[in-house]
Motif scaffolding. Structure first.
Motif, PDB file in Angstrom:
ATOM      1  N   GLN A 102       0.808  -1.220   0.000  1.00 55.48           N
ATOM      2  CA  GLN A 102       0.000   0.000   0.000  1.00 55.48           C
ATOM      3  C   GLN A 102       0.842   1.273   0.000  1.00 55.48           C
ATOM      4  OE1 GLN A 102      -3.553   0.263   0.054  1.00 55.48           O
ATOM      5  NE2 GLN A 102      -3.394  -1.875  -0.540  1.00 55.48           N
ATOM      6  N   MET A 103       2.096   1.158   0.419  1.00 56.38           N
ATOM      7  CA  MET A 103       2.979   2.324   0.482  1.00 56.38           C
ATOM      8  C   MET A 103       4.417   1.839   0.619  1.00 56.38           C
ATOM      9  SD  MET A 103       2.700   3.718   4.426  1.00 56.38           S
ATOM     10  CE  MET A 103       4.055   4.849   4.094  1.00 56.38           C
ATOM     11  N   ASN A 104       5.359   2.760   0.680  1.00 59.63           N
ATOM     12  CA  ASN A 104       6.758   2.415   0.863  1.00 59.63           C
ATOM     13  C   ASN A 104       6.960   1.622   2.147  1.00 59.63           C
ATOM     14  OD1 ASN A 104       9.692   2.686   0.406  1.00 59.63           O
ATOM     15  ND2 ASN A 104       9.610   4.007   2.221  1.00 59.63           N
ATOM     16  N   GLU A 105       7.759   0.557   2.053  1.00 62.65           N
ATOM     17  CA  GLU A 105       8.074  -0.224   3.247  1.00 62.65           C
ATOM     18  C   GLU A 105       9.146   0.500   4.058  1.00 62.65           C
ATOM     19  OE1 GLU A 105       8.481  -4.675   3.241  1.00 62.65           O
ATOM     20  OE2 GLU A 105      10.564  -4.142   3.683  1.00 62.65           O
ATOM     21  N   GLY A 106       8.806   0.790   5.301  1.00 60.48           N
ATOM     22  CA  GLY A 106       9.752   1.497   6.153  1.00 60.48           C
ATOM     23  C   GLY A 106       9.126   1.838   7.481  1.00 60.48           C
ATOM     24  N   VAL A 107       9.677   2.836   8.136  1.00 59.06           N
ATOM     25  CA  VAL A 107       9.217   3.245   9.462  1.00 59.06           C
ATOM     26  C   VAL A 107       7.752   3.663   9.429  1.00 59.06           C
ATOM     27  CG1 VAL A 107       9.512   4.940  11.301  1.00 59.06           C
ATOM     28  CG2 VAL A 107      11.523   3.918  10.221  1.00 59.06           C
ATOM     29  N   VAL A 108       7.378   4.461   8.434  1.00 59.29           N
ATOM     30  CA  VAL A 108       6.009   4.980   8.383  1.00 59.29           C
ATOM     31  C   VAL A 108       5.011   3.853   8.140  1.00 59.29           C
ATOM     32  CG1 VAL A 108       4.442   6.595   7.251  1.00 59.29           C
ATOM     33  CG2 VAL A 108       6.830   7.230   7.597  1.00 59.29           C
ATOM     34  N   SER A 109       5.316   2.937   7.225  1.00 59.89           N
ATOM     35  CA  SER A 109       4.385   1.835   6.967  1.00 59.89           C
ATOM     36  C   SER A 109       4.210   0.972   8.211  1.00 59.89           C
ATOM     37  CB  SER A 109       4.862   0.983   5.789  1.00 59.89           C
ATOM     38  OG  SER A 109       6.058   0.291   6.106  1.00 59.89           O
ATOM     39  N   ALA A 110       5.285   0.773   8.955  1.00 59.00           N
ATOM     40  CA  ALA A 110       5.188  -0.020  10.184  1.00 59.00           C
ATOM     41  C   ALA A 110       4.305   0.672  11.211  1.00 59.00           C
ATOM     42  CB  ALA A 110       6.588  -0.250  10.757  1.00 59.00           C
ATOM     43  N   GLU A 111       4.466   1.978  11.333  1.00 63.37           N
ATOM     44  CA  GLU A 111       3.664   2.724  12.305  1.00 63.37           C
ATOM     45  C   GLU A 111       2.191   2.758  11.915  1.00 63.37           C
ATOM     46  OE1 GLU A 111       5.304   6.586  12.871  1.00 63.37           O
ATOM     47  OE2 GLU A 111       7.209   5.842  13.679  1.00 63.37           O
ATOM     48  N   LEU A 112       1.918   2.840  10.610  1.00 62.94           N
ATOM     49  CA  LEU A 112       0.530   2.944  10.143  1.00 62.94           C
ATOM     50  C   LEU A 112      -0.127   1.585   9.956  1.00 62.94           C
ATOM     51  CD1 LEU A 112       0.850   5.791   7.467  1.00 62.94           C
ATOM     52  CD2 LEU A 112       0.234   6.001   9.880  1.00 62.94           C
ATOM     53  N   GLY A 113       0.671   0.538   9.937  1.00 62.61           N
ATOM     54  CA  GLY A 113       0.116  -0.792   9.725  1.00 62.61           C
ATOM     55  C   GLY A 113      -0.330  -1.052   8.310  1.00 62.61           C
ATOM     56  N   LEU A 114       0.326  -0.392   7.351  1.00 61.27           N
ATOM     57  CA  LEU A 114       0.005  -0.583   5.938  1.00 61.27           C
ATOM     58  C   LEU A 114       1.045  -1.490   5.285  1.00 61.27           C
ATOM     59  CD1 LEU A 114      -1.011   3.066   4.901  1.00 61.27           C
ATOM     60  CD2 LEU A 114      -2.528   1.114   5.264  1.00 61.27           C
ATOM     61  N   GLY A 115       0.590  -2.321   4.358  1.00 60.86           N
ATOM     62  CA  GLY A 115       1.499  -3.223   3.660  1.00 60.86           C
ATOM     63  C   GLY A 115       2.601  -2.471   2.950  1.00 60.86           C
ATOM     64  N   GLY A 116       3.833  -2.934   3.077  1.00 55.55           N
ATOM     65  CA  GLY A 116       4.981  -2.206   2.545  1.00 55.55           C
ATOM     66  C   GLY A 116       5.422  -2.647   1.171  1.00 55.55           C
ATOM     67  N   TRP A 117       5.881  -1.684   0.373  1.00 55.50           N
ATOM     68  CA  TRP A 117       6.413  -1.868  -0.990  1.00 55.50           C
ATOM     69  C   TRP A 117       7.916  -1.647  -0.866  1.00 55.50           C
ATOM     70  CZ3 TRP A 117       8.957  -1.011  -5.350  1.00 55.50           C
ATOM     71  CH2 TRP A 117       8.376  -1.072  -6.616  1.00 55.50           C
ATOM     72  N   PRO A 118       8.717  -2.719  -0.701  1.00 55.12           N
ATOM     73  CA  PRO A 118      10.138  -2.542  -0.407  1.00 55.12           C
ATOM     74  C   PRO A 118      10.935  -2.039  -1.610  1.00 55.12           C
ATOM     75  CG  PRO A 118       9.660  -4.855  -0.743  1.00 55.12           C
ATOM     76  CD  PRO A 118       8.332  -4.137  -0.779  1.00 55.12           C
ATOM     77  N   ALA A 119      11.989  -1.290  -1.299  1.00 50.77           N
ATOM     78  CA  ALA A 119      12.848  -0.763  -2.358  1.00 50.77           C
ATOM     79  C   ALA A 119      13.437  -1.883  -3.203  1.00 50.77           C
ATOM     80  CB  ALA A 119      13.958   0.087  -1.741  1.00 50.77           C
ATOM     81  N   VAL A 120      13.729  -3.013  -2.582  1.00 43.70           N
ATOM     82  CA  VAL A 120      14.368  -4.109  -3.313  1.00 43.70           C
ATOM     83  C   VAL A 120      13.468  -4.665  -4.412  1.00 43.70           C
ATOM     84  CG1 VAL A 120      13.594  -5.966  -1.751  1.00 43.70           C
ATOM     85  CG2 VAL A 120      15.755  -6.213  -3.009  1.00 43.70           C
ATOM     86  N   ALA A 121      12.173  -4.485  -4.294  1.00 40.72           N
ATOM     87  CA  ALA A 121      11.266  -4.954  -5.345  1.00 40.72           C
ATOM     88  C   ALA A 121      11.508  -4.211  -6.654  1.00 40.72           C
ATOM     89  CB  ALA A 121       9.809  -4.777  -4.901  1.00 40.72           C
ATOM     90  N   GLU A 122      11.901  -2.964  -6.563  1.00 38.09           N
ATOM     91  CA  GLU A 122      12.272  -2.173  -7.741  1.00 38.09           C
ATOM     92  C   GLU A 122      13.699  -2.481  -8.162  1.00 38.09           C
ATOM     93  OE1 GLU A 122      11.119   2.043  -8.005  1.00 38.09           O
ATOM     94  OE2 GLU A 122      13.258   2.532  -8.093  1.00 38.09           O
ATOM     95  N   GLU A 123      14.589  -2.473  -7.206  1.00 36.55           N
ATOM     96  CA  GLU A 123      16.015  -2.561  -7.496  1.00 36.55           C
ATOM     97  C   GLU A 123      16.407  -3.912  -8.096  1.00 36.55           C
ATOM     98  OE1 GLU A 123      16.604   0.420  -3.701  1.00 36.55           O
ATOM     99  OE2 GLU A 123      17.376  -1.630  -3.579  1.00 36.55           O
ATOM    100  N   SER A 124      15.769  -4.977  -7.653  1.00 36.16           N
ATOM    101  CA  SER A 124      16.113  -6.303  -8.166  1.00 36.16           C
ATOM    102  C   SER A 124      15.757  -6.448  -9.640  1.00 36.16           C
ATOM    103  CB  SER A 124      15.413  -7.392  -7.340  1.00 36.16           C
ATOM    104  OG  SER A 124      14.002  -7.250  -7.389  1.00 36.16           O
ATOM    105  N   ILE A 125      14.645  -5.878 -10.051  1.00 32.57           N
ATOM    106  CA  ILE A 125      14.239  -5.933 -11.462  1.00 32.57           C
ATOM    107  C   ILE A 125      15.169  -5.081 -12.318  1.00 32.57           C
ATOM    108  CG2 ILE A 125      12.420  -5.300 -13.101  1.00 32.57           C
ATOM    109  CD1 ILE A 125      11.779  -7.847 -11.599  1.00 32.57           C
ATOM    110  N   ILE A 126      15.521  -3.902 -11.824  1.00 40.75           N
ATOM    111  CA  ILE A 126      16.431  -3.042 -12.587  1.00 40.75           C
ATOM    112  C   ILE A 126      17.777  -3.731 -12.775  1.00 40.75           C
ATOM    113  CG2 ILE A 126      17.687  -0.846 -12.596  1.00 40.75           C
ATOM    114  CD1 ILE A 126      15.322   0.392 -11.098  1.00 40.75           C
ATOM    115  N   ALA A 127      18.289  -4.342 -11.708  1.00 44.07           N
ATOM    116  CA  ALA A 127      19.570  -5.040 -11.809  1.00 44.07           C
ATOM    117  C   ALA A 127      19.505  -6.160 -12.841  1.00 44.07           C
ATOM    118  CB  ALA A 127      19.956  -5.598 -10.439  1.00 44.07           C
ATOM    119  N   ARG A 128      18.449  -6.928 -12.823  1.00 40.77           N
ATOM    120  CA  ARG A 128      18.280  -8.008 -13.802  1.00 40.77           C
ATOM    121  C   ARG A 128      18.211  -7.466 -15.215  1.00 40.77           C
ATOM    122  NH1 ARG A 128      12.495 -10.540 -14.770  1.00 40.77           N
ATOM    123  NH2 ARG A 128      12.471  -8.614 -16.008  1.00 40.77           N
TER     124      ARG A 128
END
Length: 428
Positions: A188-214
């Motif tokens: 639902q939003m960026n995975e990090g401190v704010v997502s943890a505090e709000l209880g929203l599902g996180g979109w981790p940076a590695v999900a973007e970075e791993s595809i770009i690297a490939r």
């Protein structure tokens, strides 16, 4: 078509010059040019740039005309200083055949406010299972050279390799929406401190970075061109920087909203801040600005994503992802890049006109402001300050994250091949 004399404009932010347009072409650039037989536009020191080019626009037609049409979207583009836009393929039906891209191309011609270059889907129905008619779309009247499943990632490595091999034959480019789907289920939003505090599902940076690297490794292996859509993390910047250092043919874009807004805004639970990729951290924002300044990120692209009121005016989890951006893009870039000293106006022209036109092969666009060149131009009042009022937008949708926010700069005039599409801030 009558002559037009733009008097006293700061060409690319430099010294004041007169620019004489005759028909579709710039006739002369200099000082004290004769106004005989010409309509005079008193620029008064405003900034004159080549018409902006957006490599990433959602015009929604066919299929979602409740949120945008080619006509309303190109009117929004003209209002924002754009003379060419590339229309993404996630329409209904999907732009995965010659017939659909030719329809979008024809609608752009009929609108008259902006050149529209369709982007073709990489896979049939954006489903990632079978290559779309890439060759047929390229050979069609639309002459498609950019292909993307934007909104969905081409996550299958074999499919991505095949696409890169196919477009290499005619110098095309695959524009990747870098999102590993298995790492972003329920995000639902960026995975990090704010997502943890709000209880929203996180979109981790590695999900973007791993595809770009490939994908940069695949592009190197195939010897083809890959373009990274809406890059959003500091890690992605480093991967692209590394790839370029190896001579890999990769280009990348950043959106205006990722240059300005952070995930802290999600604390409001206002769905206007819900976007894919999500708003990231302040550290990411600073890294993106520096990368755009040093050329690691090649261009600014809006990812203009209009949605009707009912798709945004709801609870966060149910809201659609996306923001409109054509009419505010240049103002955000002025605030984040020019007023911070990271880019000159000449460099803005490079990132928002010259390079996107080159990447997408937009003929006649992204050209110097000089005699003999097509008169695709935009005049900007950089001294203007004002609050964003979505009620004034030409877009059919109003889902802007900037409502009420004061932004600098205002586009006053846009010319498409010498014909005014915007005059004194009003659509012609």
């Amino acid at each position: 078509m009558s002559k037009i004399l733009i008097r006293g404009a700061k060409v690319l932010g430099g010294e004041a010059r007169d620019v004489l347009i005759d028909g579709e072409t710039i006739e002369a650039v200099g000082s004290g040019l004769s106004a005989e037989g010409a309509t005079v536009v008193e620029a008064g020191g405003k900034i004159l740039l080549p018409g902006l080019v957006d490599l990433h626009t959602h015009l929604r037609e066919p299929g979602r005309e409740d949120s945008e049409t080619v006509l309303t979207g190109t009117r929004a583009a003209a209002s924002g200083g754009f003379t060419a836009v590339f229309a993404m393929a996630n329409t209904f039906p999907v732009a995965d055949t010659a017939g659909v891209v030719e329809q979008v191309y024809r609608l752009g011609k009929e609108s008259g406010y902006c050149d529209v270059q369709p982007i073709g889907a990489v896979t049939v129905g954006l489903e990632g299972k079978k290559l779309a008619e890439l060759g047929a779309m390229h050979e069609s009247a639309a002459g498609v050279t950019v292909f993307s499943d934007d909104g969905k990632c081409v996550d299958d490595a074999v499919m991505m390799r095949r696409a890169l091999e196919y477009v290499k034959a005619f110098g095309g480019v695959v524009a990747q929406h870098a999102q590993e789907p298995r790492l972003t289920e329920g995000a639902q939003m960026n995975e990090g401190v704010v997502s943890a505090e709000l209880g929203l599902g996180g979109w981790p940076a590695v999900a973007e970075e791993s595809i770009i690297a490939r994908d940069v490794l695949l592009a190197e292996h195939v010897g083809s061109r890959v373009h990274i859509c809406h890059l959003s993390t500091a890690g992605s910047v480093e991967i692209v920087r590394w790839a370029k250092s190896r001579g890999i043919d990769v280009t990348a874009e950043v959106t205006p909203h990722h240059l300005l807004l952070t995930d802290e805004l999600v604390r409001s639970y206002n769905p206007v801040y819900k976007v894919n990729p999500p708003l990231r951290t302040e550290r990411d924002v600073m890294a993106l600005r520096e990368a755009l300044a040093d050329g690691t990120i090649d261009i600014v692209a809006t990812d203009h994503a209009p949605h009707p009121h009912e798709d945004k005016d709801c609870e966060w989890a149910a809201a659609a992802m996306g923001m409109v951006g054509l009419e505010t893009a240049l103002s955000v870039v002025q605030q984040t890049m020019v007023e911070t000293g990271l880019l000159t106006w000449e460099a803005v022209a490079d990132r928002m006109s010259f390079k996107p036109a080159r990447i997408g092969r937009a003929t006649g666009h992204g050209r110097p402001v000089s005699a003999g060149e097509p008169a695709n131009l935009v005049l900007v009042d950089a001294d203007y300050r004002g609050a964003v009022d979505p009620a004034s937008f030409a877009s059919r949708s109003r889902n802007t994250p900037y409502e009420g926010r004061e932004l600098p700069g205002r586009v006053t005039h846009t010319w498409l091949r010498g014909r005014a599409t915007l005059v004194d801030g009003n659509l012609a």
